[in-house]
Design a protein around this motif. Structure first.
Motif, PDB file in Angstrom:
ATOM      1  N   ASP A   1       0.943  -1.367   0.140  1.00 41.31           N
ATOM      2  CA  ASP A   1       0.016   0.151   0.002  1.00 41.31           C
ATOM      3  C   ASP A   1       0.887   1.305   0.016  1.00 41.31           C
ATOM      4  OD1 ASP A   1      -1.443   2.053   0.560  1.00 41.31           O
ATOM      5  OD2 ASP A   1      -2.876   0.990   1.865  1.00 41.31           O
ATOM      6  N   ASN A   2       1.240   1.740  -0.968  1.00 35.58           N
ATOM      7  CA  ASN A   2       2.065   2.916  -1.209  1.00 35.58           C
ATOM      8  C   ASN A   2       1.698   3.966  -0.643  1.00 35.58           C
ATOM      9  OD1 ASN A   2       3.276   0.758  -3.002  1.00 35.58           O
ATOM     10  ND2 ASN A   2       3.605   2.457  -4.583  1.00 35.58           N
ATOM     11  N   ALA A   3       0.275   4.273  -0.511  1.00 32.83           N
ATOM     12  CA  ALA A   3      -0.004   5.288   0.377  1.00 32.83           C
ATOM     13  C   ALA A   3       0.316   5.427   1.794  1.00 32.83           C
ATOM     14  CB  ALA A   3      -1.647   5.662   0.117  1.00 32.83           C
ATOM     15  N   LYS A   4       0.423   4.161   2.418  1.00 40.84           N
ATOM     16  CA  LYS A   4       0.773   3.773   3.632  1.00 40.84           C
ATOM     17  C   LYS A   4       2.210   3.379   3.785  1.00 40.84           C
ATOM     18  CE  LYS A   4      -3.820   2.550   4.963  1.00 40.84           C
ATOM     19  NZ  LYS A   4      -4.933   1.508   5.406  1.00 40.84           N
ATOM     20  N   ASN A   5       2.937   3.481   2.938  1.00 42.00           N
ATOM     21  CA  ASN A   5       4.273   3.006   2.841  1.00 42.00           C
ATOM     22  C   ASN A   5       4.596   1.631   3.714  1.00 42.00           C
ATOM     23  OD1 ASN A   5       5.189   5.293   1.698  1.00 42.00           O
ATOM     24  ND2 ASN A   5       6.617   5.846   3.340  1.00 42.00           N
ATOM     25  N   THR A   6       3.673   0.756   3.409  1.00 41.29           N
ATOM     26  CA  THR A   6       3.415  -0.683   4.300  1.00 41.29           C
ATOM     27  C   THR A   6       3.457  -1.713   3.095  1.00 41.29           C
ATOM     28  OG1 THR A   6       2.290   0.418   5.952  1.00 41.29           O
ATOM     29  CG2 THR A   6       2.219  -1.932   5.717  1.00 41.29           C
ATOM     30  N   VAL A   7       4.047  -2.623   3.382  1.00 41.43           N
ATOM     31  CA  VAL A   7       4.090  -4.011   2.634  1.00 41.43           C
ATOM     32  C   VAL A   7       3.414  -5.008   3.401  1.00 41.43           C
ATOM     33  CG1 VAL A   7       5.559  -5.795   1.665  1.00 41.43           C
ATOM     34  CG2 VAL A   7       5.953  -3.361   1.259  1.00 41.43           C
ATOM     35  N   TYR A   8       2.846  -5.807   2.836  1.00 40.49           N
ATOM     36  CA  TYR A   8       2.022  -6.958   3.459  1.00 40.49           C
ATOM     37  C   TYR A   8       2.438  -8.418   3.011  1.00 40.49           C
ATOM     38  CZ  TYR A   8      -1.040  -2.966   4.676  1.00 40.49           C
ATOM     39  OH  TYR A   8      -1.648  -1.734   4.949  1.00 40.49           O
ATOM     40  N   LEU A   9       2.272  -9.289   4.004  1.00 41.42           N
ATOM     41  CA  LEU A   9       2.742 -10.549   3.482  1.00 41.42           C
ATOM     42  C   LEU A   9       1.545 -11.632   4.039  1.00 41.42           C
ATOM     43  CD1 LEU A   9       4.460 -12.618   2.142  1.00 41.42           C
ATOM     44  CD2 LEU A   9       5.635 -13.137   4.305  1.00 41.42           C
ATOM     45  N   GLN A  10       0.577 -11.763   3.187  1.00 45.38           N
ATOM     46  CA  GLN A  10      -0.370 -12.761   3.665  1.00 45.38           C
ATOM     47  C   GLN A  10      -0.187 -14.148   3.543  1.00 45.38           C
ATOM     48  OE1 GLN A  10      -3.962 -11.779   4.463  1.00 45.38           O
ATOM     49  NE2 GLN A  10      -4.057 -14.077   4.939  1.00 45.38           N
ATOM     50  N   MET A  11      -0.259 -14.780   4.583  1.00 49.24           N
ATOM     51  CA  MET A  11       0.276 -16.138   4.689  1.00 49.24           C
ATOM     52  C   MET A  11      -0.873 -17.068   4.921  1.00 49.24           C
ATOM     53  SD  MET A  11       3.876 -15.662   6.863  1.00 49.24           S
ATOM     54  CE  MET A  11       2.963 -15.269   8.471  1.00 49.24           C
ATOM     55  N   ASN A  12      -1.209 -17.931   3.932  1.00 47.21           N
ATOM     56  CA  ASN A  12      -2.232 -19.102   4.188  1.00 47.21           C
ATOM     57  C   ASN A  12      -1.688 -20.315   4.014  1.00 47.21           C
ATOM     58  OD1 ASN A  12      -4.208 -16.603   4.020  1.00 47.21           O
ATOM     59  ND2 ASN A  12      -4.093 -17.014   1.772  1.00 47.21           N
ATOM     60  N   LYS A  13      -2.725 -21.303   4.628  1.00 48.80           N
ATOM     61  CA  LYS A  13      -2.145 -22.801   4.698  1.00 48.80           C
ATOM     62  C   LYS A  13      -0.511 -22.695   5.175  1.00 48.80           C
ATOM     63  CE  LYS A  13      -4.505 -23.554   0.227  1.00 48.80           C
ATOM     64  NZ  LYS A  13      -4.535 -23.959  -1.214  1.00 48.80           N
ATOM     65  N   LEU A  14      -0.720 -22.411   6.485  1.00 49.07           N
ATOM     66  CA  LEU A  14       0.428 -22.332   7.232  1.00 49.07           C
ATOM     67  C   LEU A  14       0.713 -23.794   7.576  1.00 49.07           C
ATOM     68  CD1 LEU A  14       0.369 -18.732   8.972  1.00 49.07           C
ATOM     69  CD2 LEU A  14       2.125 -19.430   7.900  1.00 49.07           C
ATOM     70  N   ARG A  15       2.151 -23.834   7.680  1.00 57.37           N
ATOM     71  CA  ARG A  15       2.813 -25.229   7.941  1.00 57.37           C
ATOM     72  C   ARG A  15       3.548 -25.163   9.123  1.00 57.37           C
ATOM     73  NH1 ARG A  15       4.960 -26.229   2.207  1.00 57.37           N
ATOM     74  NH2 ARG A  15       2.994 -26.336   0.989  1.00 57.37           N
ATOM     75  N   PRO A  16       3.631 -26.248  10.047  1.00 59.43           N
ATOM     76  CA  PRO A  16       4.831 -25.983  11.122  1.00 59.43           C
ATOM     77  C   PRO A  16       6.046 -25.479  10.791  1.00 59.43           C
ATOM     78  CG  PRO A  16       3.447 -28.027  11.402  1.00 59.43           C
ATOM     79  CD  PRO A  16       3.081 -27.254  10.019  1.00 59.43           C
ATOM     80  N   GLU A  17       6.503 -26.009   9.571  1.00 61.83           N
ATOM     81  CA  GLU A  17       7.981 -25.475   9.063  1.00 61.83           C
ATOM     82  C   GLU A  17       7.995 -24.183   8.769  1.00 61.83           C
ATOM     83  OE1 GLU A  17       5.929 -28.048   7.881  1.00 61.83           O
ATOM     84  OE2 GLU A  17       6.098 -28.230   5.611  1.00 61.83           O
ATOM     85  N   ASP A  18       6.954 -23.506   8.531  1.00 66.00           N
ATOM     86  CA  ASP A  18       6.704 -22.097   8.503  1.00 66.00           C
ATOM     87  C   ASP A  18       7.207 -21.259   9.794  1.00 66.00           C
ATOM     88  OD1 ASP A  18       4.133 -22.412   6.349  1.00 66.00           O
ATOM     89  OD2 ASP A  18       6.128 -21.797   5.634  1.00 66.00           O
ATOM     90  N   SER A  19       7.120 -21.805  10.722  1.00 61.29           N
ATOM     91  CA  SER A  19       7.371 -21.323  12.228  1.00 61.29           C
ATOM     92  C   SER A  19       9.107 -20.734  12.099  1.00 61.29           C
ATOM     93  CB  SER A  19       7.566 -22.137  13.177  1.00 61.29           C
ATOM     94  OG  SER A  19       5.927 -22.696  13.449  1.00 61.29           O
ATOM     95  N   ALA A  20       9.106 -19.358  12.546  1.00 63.16           N
ATOM     96  CA  ALA A  20      10.339 -18.692  12.713  1.00 63.16           C
ATOM     97  C   ALA A  20       9.763 -17.374  13.027  1.00 63.16           C
ATOM     98  CB  ALA A  20      10.857 -18.694  11.068  1.00 63.16           C
ATOM     99  N   VAL A  21      11.207 -16.359  13.223  1.00 64.67           N
ATOM    100  CA  VAL A  21      11.190 -15.207  13.353  1.00 64.67           C
ATOM    101  C   VAL A  21      11.092 -14.303  11.816  1.00 64.67           C
ATOM    102  CG1 VAL A  21      11.852 -12.925  14.159  1.00 64.67           C
ATOM    103  CG2 VAL A  21      12.057 -15.234  15.654  1.00 64.67           C
ATOM    104  N   TYR A  22      10.082 -13.662  11.656  1.00 69.64           N
ATOM    105  CA  TYR A  22       9.907 -13.227  10.231  1.00 69.64           C
ATOM    106  C   TYR A  22      10.475 -11.512  10.254  1.00 69.64           C
ATOM    107  CZ  TYR A  22       7.462 -16.970   8.400  1.00 69.64           C
ATOM    108  OH  TYR A  22       7.032 -18.047   7.884  1.00 69.64           O
TER     109      TYR A  22
END
Length: 125
Positions: free
Chosen positions: A73-94
């Motif tokens: 969202d360039n007006a908000k200077n914000t980037v999003y990461l929508q994460m679906n179908k999460l798996r245990p192996e996705d566990s981490a510090v992002y």
């Protein structure tokens, strides 16, 4: 002062969803690419997705394609990461990080100029 603030992590069950946000300030957002990285205990920091803000080009590594969606969202200077179908192996510090747009699509951590603090994502099985 350059700041990237990553937030939105949490605890979710496998198959669930989370949306991470990275709000940026102190630099010309449109001239940069924003990358998302993650680091699990005992593992190297891994780049997983990036977006070149100026033209919207998006990149994903194979393990998250079809499950994660990056957007800005360039007006908000914000980037999003929508994460679906999460798996245990996705566990981490992002983490989110910024690099000049010419490097968009690259995942070498040392190439990135600015970093946010991490946000913990934990996926339970």
């Amino acid at each position: 002062e350059v700041q990237l603030q990553a937030y939105g992590g949490g605890l979710v069950q496998a198959g669930g969803s989370l949306r991470l946000s990275c709000t940026c300030s102190g630099f010309n957002f449109d001239d940069y690419a924003i990358g998302w990285f993650r680091q699990a205990p005992g593992k190297e920091r891994e780049g997983i997705s990036s977006i070149t803000v100026g033209d919207g080009t998006k990149y994903y590594i194979d393990s998250v394609k079809g499950r994660f969606t990056i957007s800005s969202d360039n007006a908000k200077n914000t980037v999003y990461l929508q994460m679906n179908k999460l798996r245990p192996e996705d566990s981490a510090v992002y983490y989110c990080a910024a690099v000049t747009a010419e490097y968009g699509g690259g995942y070498t951590p040392g190439a990135y100029d600015y970093w946010g603090q991490g946000t913990q994502v934990t996926v339970s099985s």
